[in-house]
Design an enzyme around this catalytic site. Structure first.
Site, PDB file in Angstrom:
ATOM      1  CE  LYS A 278       0.107  -4.027   3.288  1.00 18.69           C
ATOM      2  NZ  LYS A 278      -0.449  -4.055   1.935  1.00 18.69           N
ATOM      3  NE  ARG A 352      -4.592   5.187  -2.019  1.00 19.27           N
ATOM      4  CZ  ARG A 352      -5.088   4.318  -2.895  1.00 19.27           C
ATOM      5  NH1 ARG A 352      -6.242   4.565  -3.495  1.00 19.27           N
ATOM      6  NH2 ARG A 352      -4.438   3.215  -3.180  1.00 19.27           N
TER       7      ARG A 352
HETATM    8  N1  BES Z   1       2.244  -0.404   0.865  1.00 15.84           N
HETATM    9  C1  BES Z   1       1.233  -0.941   0.061  1.00 15.84           C
HETATM   10  C2  BES Z   1       1.634  -1.131  -1.407  1.00 15.84           C
HETATM   11  C3  BES Z   1       2.784  -2.062  -1.691  1.00 15.84           C
HETATM   12  C4  BES Z   1       2.546  -3.323  -2.194  1.00 15.84           C
HETATM   13  C5  BES Z   1       4.085  -1.665  -1.539  1.00 15.84           C
HETATM   14  C6  BES Z   1       3.596  -4.160  -2.511  1.00 15.84           C
HETATM   15  C7  BES Z   1       5.147  -2.502  -1.841  1.00 15.84           C
HETATM   16  C8  BES Z   1       4.895  -3.751  -2.345  1.00 15.84           C
HETATM   17  C9  BES Z   1       0.024  -0.011   0.083  1.00 15.84           C
HETATM   18  O1  BES Z   1      -0.143   0.740   1.236  1.00 15.84           O
HETATM   19  C10 BES Z   1      -1.195  -0.865  -0.063  1.00 15.84           C
HETATM   20  O2  BES Z   1      -1.418  -1.682   0.779  1.00 15.84           O
HETATM   21  N2  BES Z   1      -1.939  -0.665  -1.138  1.00 15.84           N
HETATM   22  C11 BES Z   1      -3.110  -1.414  -1.425  1.00 15.84           C
HETATM   23  C12 BES Z   1      -4.154  -0.481  -1.952  1.00 15.84           C
HETATM   24  C13 BES Z   1      -5.531  -1.072  -2.018  1.00 15.84           C
HETATM   25  C14 BES Z   1      -6.063  -1.323  -0.628  1.00 15.84           C
HETATM   26  C15 BES Z   1      -6.436  -0.120  -2.766  1.00 15.84           C
HETATM   27  C16 BES Z   1      -2.750  -2.472  -2.465  1.00 15.84           C
HETATM   28  O3  BES Z   1      -1.938  -2.195  -3.333  1.00 15.84           O
HETATM   29  O4  BES Z   1      -3.272  -3.562  -2.363  1.00 15.84           O
HETATM   30 ZN    ZN Z   2      -1.237  -0.302   2.775  1.00 17.34          ZN
END
Ligand code: BES
Ligand code: ZN
Ligand code: ZN
Length: 504
Positions: A278, A352
């Protein structure tokens, strides 16, 4: 915070603040009228001056007359009597907390009389107001070592005065156990990730044993044995061991082999994104990526604490998602406990993968009545619904309707989004049974839910995507800013309203 209930006759005995509710009709309650007389009409004058209109959240405070054994009189706007339901009463209590601290009050008595027009019984109204006070008073202060005294909250004791005060004890005690669960969740979610990681969080769960919860922890070796490679893959780049915590509360007698209700939480104690790392900006928020597990743990505490007549299972999948020499690579293929294979195209879509094994394990081992999972799963749900509702996905209309209705009642609202073959196709993979992200960026929260659905078999199931509601940057009438514990109150009430055996 010491909270108690007292007689109306004791309303203003040696307290920093005596509080009278005032509705939009701006009429003083009978006891307030007595005070007003003693004070030469000071209360009536205060009501008439300024912008006070009796709306919820408005407060007027005046120095108490010499004849009164309180330092101050606070008139608290409570809005229209007919709108005084549970939520409104909790908010009235909560909204008083910053007000009383601002006044420097150490103790306060809320005079509950004459709330005509409300359908709530006085004993319940008193309990809800007090519950709101407790929820709003939550603080996480352990790492502040230098808070000046004048920034510390002063309020340490809150009472509600009403007829038959003892009648409020029982409803309040139940809500107090619920608040214990909420506070635990808020603590766990607020703790930094160097303190809360899979093993230390599992240790925290052990504390629930004191309440009669059976707690089992599966370590990496145990998970490997049963084939939980989807979950393990997420944690393999971390120096911290992954853990699966299984908590069982059996509130029904052992002879009644009633299938349990089950709750499953995503517990990524820190989500860097892994190799699909990230951006630095905002990454600190990912300490609350264990929010789903935090809710499941707090919920189990609440259910056990109030001795709910239900059999309940709470499962928390705990991992840390880190990059590193041993981390999972985008394009790795893992075989989940269900036997289904997954191509991991993005290591940041890790929640997931954790839930895939946790869900499969839960339905396989416990054959529950239903499973509700909670996860800070997708950023896309925040785009779709913002921060006032969680996303709801379900294969079961009844469970879905129950969650919707309970959410409306309790103030933790959900909004249902669809599941459909069209979305499901998007996660078919060229080289495995499925891939962990959709083929494009469309409908990201739905494709995530479709992925989960492949691991629940035929169990009635609901998935709550709580990415937008687990953390509140502003705070509300019943919570300071920060971890909300969203879901503890919703699911406690779901159990209470629909799945609990009634007292004989
Ligand atoms: N933990 C994040 C989602 C999240 C985002 C939680 C903002 C709390 C606040 C999750 O694991 C994630 O990174 N999801 C990705 C999925 C994508 C790679 C398909 C996302 O939402 O960008
Ligand atoms: Zn994530
Ligand atoms: Zn995550």
């Amino acid at each position: 915070m010491k909270i108690h209930f007292t007689d109306l006759a004791n309303a203003a005995k040696h307290t920093s603040a005596v509080i009278f509710p005032v509705g939009e009709d701006k009429k003083l309650t009978p006891l307030a009228r007595g005070f007003d007389k003693q004070a030469g009409g000071a209360l009536t004058r205060a009501l008439g001056s300024g912008r006070f209109s009796g709306k919820h959240g408005q407060h007027v405070s005046i120095a108490a007359p010499a004849s009164v054994k309180a330092d101050r009189v606070v008139l608290a706007g409570v809005g229209e009597a007919k709108t005084l339901d549970r939520q409104a009463l909790e908010k009235i209590g909560g909204a008083l907390v910053p007000q009383l601290n601002y006044l420097g009050a150490h103790s306060a008595v809320f005079v509950l009389e004459n709330l005509k027009g409300t359908k709530v019984r006085p004993m319940d109204a008193a309990a809800y107001i007090a519950h709101g006070v407790r929820l709003k008073s939550y603080r996480f202060d352990k790492y502040h070592t230098k808070t000046p005294d004048d920034e510390k909250p002063t309020l340490t004791s809150f009472a509600v005065a009403l007829d038959h005060p003892s009648h409020a004890e029982k409803p309040f005690a139940e809500l107090d156990r619920l608040a214990d669960g909420v506070s635990l969740t808020r603590d766990l979610v607020t703790e930094p990730p160097n303190v809360i990681y899979p093993e230390s969080l599992a240790t925290q769960c052990m504390e629930l044993k004191k309440l009669g919860v059976d707690v089992q922890v599966l370590d990496e070796a145990a998970m490997k044995k049963i084939g939980m490679n989807a979950l393990l893959g997420v944690g393999q780049g971390s120096a911290k061991e992954s853990q699966l915590v299984v908590m069982r509360w059996n509130g029904l007698s052992k002879s009644a082999k009633t299938p349990p209700v089950a709750f499953v939480g995503k517990g990524v104690t820190f989500d860097t994104g892994g190799i699909s790392i990230k951006p630095a900006n905002g990454m600190e928020d990912m300490k609350y990526d264990m929010g789903g597990a935090g809710v499941v743990i707090g919920l189990m505490k609440a259910l056990a604490g109030r001795k709910a007549r239900v059999n309940a299972v709470g499962v928390a999948g705990l991992v840390e998602n880190m990059p590193g020499g041993n981390a999972q690579r985008p394009s790795d293929v893992v075989t989940s406990m269900s036997g289904q294979t997954i191509e991991v195209l993005n290591t940041d879509a890790e929640g997931r993968l954790v839930l895939a094994d946790a869900l499969w394990y839960t339905q396989d081992r416990f054959k529950p009545k239903f499973i509700v999972d909670l996860a800070t799963l997708t950023g896309a749900i925040v785009v779709a619904l913002g921060t006032s509702r969680a996303g709801l996905f379900s294969n079961d209309d009844k469970l879905s309707d129950q969650l919707f209705e309970t959410g409306r009642k309790i103030g933790e609202k959900v909004w249902r989004l669809p599941l459909d073959d069209v979305y499901d196709k998007q996660i078919n993979s060229d080289i495995a049974d499925m891939q962990n992200i959709g083929k494009d960026r469309e409908a990201g929260s739905i494709t995530a839910a479709q992925f989960l659905q492949r691991f629940v078999n035929k169990t009635p199931w609901a998935h709550l995507d709580i990415a937008g509601v687990a953390w509140d940057k502003k705070g509300s009438d019943i919570a300071p800013k920060g971890a909300t514990a969203w879901g503890v109150r919703l699911l406690n009430e779901l159990v209470r309203d629909y799945y609990e055996a009634h007292a004989d």
